[in-house]
Motif scaffolding. Structure first.
Motif, PDB file in Angstrom:
ATOM      1  N   ASN A 150      -1.084  13.662  -4.559  1.00  0.00           N
ATOM      2  CA  ASN A 150       0.138  13.684  -5.285  1.00  0.00           C
ATOM      3  C   ASN A 150       0.432  12.368  -5.871  1.00  0.00           C
ATOM      4  N   LEU A 151       0.393  12.388  -7.224  1.00  0.00           N
ATOM      5  CA  LEU A 151       0.691  11.047  -8.094  1.00  0.00           C
ATOM      6  C   LEU A 151       1.803  10.171  -7.614  1.00  0.00           C
ATOM      7  N   ALA A 152       2.892  10.944  -7.549  1.00  0.00           N
ATOM      8  CA  ALA A 152       4.281  10.294  -7.320  1.00  0.00           C
ATOM      9  C   ALA A 152       4.345   9.510  -5.928  1.00  0.00           C
ATOM     10  N   CYS A 153       3.691  10.378  -4.936  1.00  0.00           N
ATOM     11  CA  CYS A 153       3.347   9.834  -3.380  1.00  0.00           C
ATOM     12  C   CYS A 153       2.572   8.625  -3.231  1.00  0.00           C
ATOM     13  N   ALA A 155       1.517   6.557  -5.969  1.00  0.00           N
ATOM     14  CA  ALA A 155       2.173   5.523  -6.842  1.00  0.00           C
ATOM     15  C   ALA A 155       3.208   4.823  -5.980  1.00  0.00           C
ATOM     16  N   LEU A 156       3.927   5.542  -5.075  1.00  0.00           N
ATOM     17  CA  LEU A 156       5.068   4.618  -4.277  1.00  0.00           C
ATOM     18  C   LEU A 156       4.319   4.031  -3.208  1.00  0.00           C
ATOM     19  N   GLY A 187      14.719   3.260 -10.746  1.00  0.00           N
ATOM     20  CA  GLY A 187      14.369   3.202 -11.909  1.00  0.00           C
ATOM     21  C   GLY A 187      14.251   1.673 -12.606  1.00  0.00           C
TER      22      GLY A 187
END
Length: 197
Positions: A150-153, A155-156, A187
């Motif tokens: 998962n991209l969001a995970c 990236a974080l 953000g």
């Protein structure tokens, strides 16, 4: 729940492992990575070369002797955080609790220079950080029940792992860490221009 005491045998193994890692780092910093052999390290630690390989997979692993512990800690921060604590807040606390003492170590600059100036160590470090990103990203993804890629995970995880490098050299490193986590949590916003005095 009580934690079982560490056995004498395990304490002895841990002490031997640490003695080998300390001897290796001392020799690497003194002579340079390429000029030190496994035999040199074994002699300095007063162990056999077989004992060195029993504790470490290779020469590069001697430099990053806490690699597996750090990876496990990152995963535990996500999985064992207190109920109601967000993942970014748990990771923020972990970075604030661990990184300043590592960065303030008297040999930190020498260690960083050794890694950055030695191609084999730099490559090993990159592979290690990629593995950390994958492991941390997967742990975060598991918490939300999504795929490990998962991209969001991911990236974080990557941004969190880069925070010490971004904050290094800042006058107030703690404030820099806090500011970066604020960006991750709330953000990005355009920076304010500072008014001329």
């Amino acid at each position: 729940m009580t934690v079982p005491p560490v056995s004498r045998r395990d304490r002895k193994k841990a002490a031997t492992r640490q003695a080998i890692a300390d001897a290796a780092l001392h020799l690497f910093l003194e002579r340079g990575y390429e000029r030190v052999s496994i035999r040199d390290i074994a002699d300095a630690a007063d162990v056999s070369t077989a004992t060195v390989f029993k504790h470490f997979s290779g020469k590069e692993a001697l430099v990053f002797d806490q690699d597996e512990d750090r990876e496990s800690e990152l995963i535990a921060v996500v999985r064992q955080r207190p109920s109601g604590q967000s993942i970014p807040d748990a990771l923020r606390q972990h970075v604030l609790d661990t990184w300043p003492s590592i960065d303030a170590h008297p040999q930190a600059a020498e260690f960083t220079n050794l890694v950055n100036s030695t191609p084999a160590l730099h490559a090993y470090s990159e592979r290690m950080w990629t593995r950390y990103t994958d492991s941390l990203g997967a742990a975060i993804a598991d918490e939300f029940g999504v795929d490990h890629d998962n991209l969001a995970c991911m990236a974080l995880a990557r941004f969190v792992l880069d925070i010490p490098a971004i904050a290094r050299g800042r006058q107030d490193r703690r404030a820099a860490v806090e500011a970066i986590f604020d960006i991750l949590t709330h953000g990005w916003k355009p920076p304010n221009k500072q008014l001329a005095p």
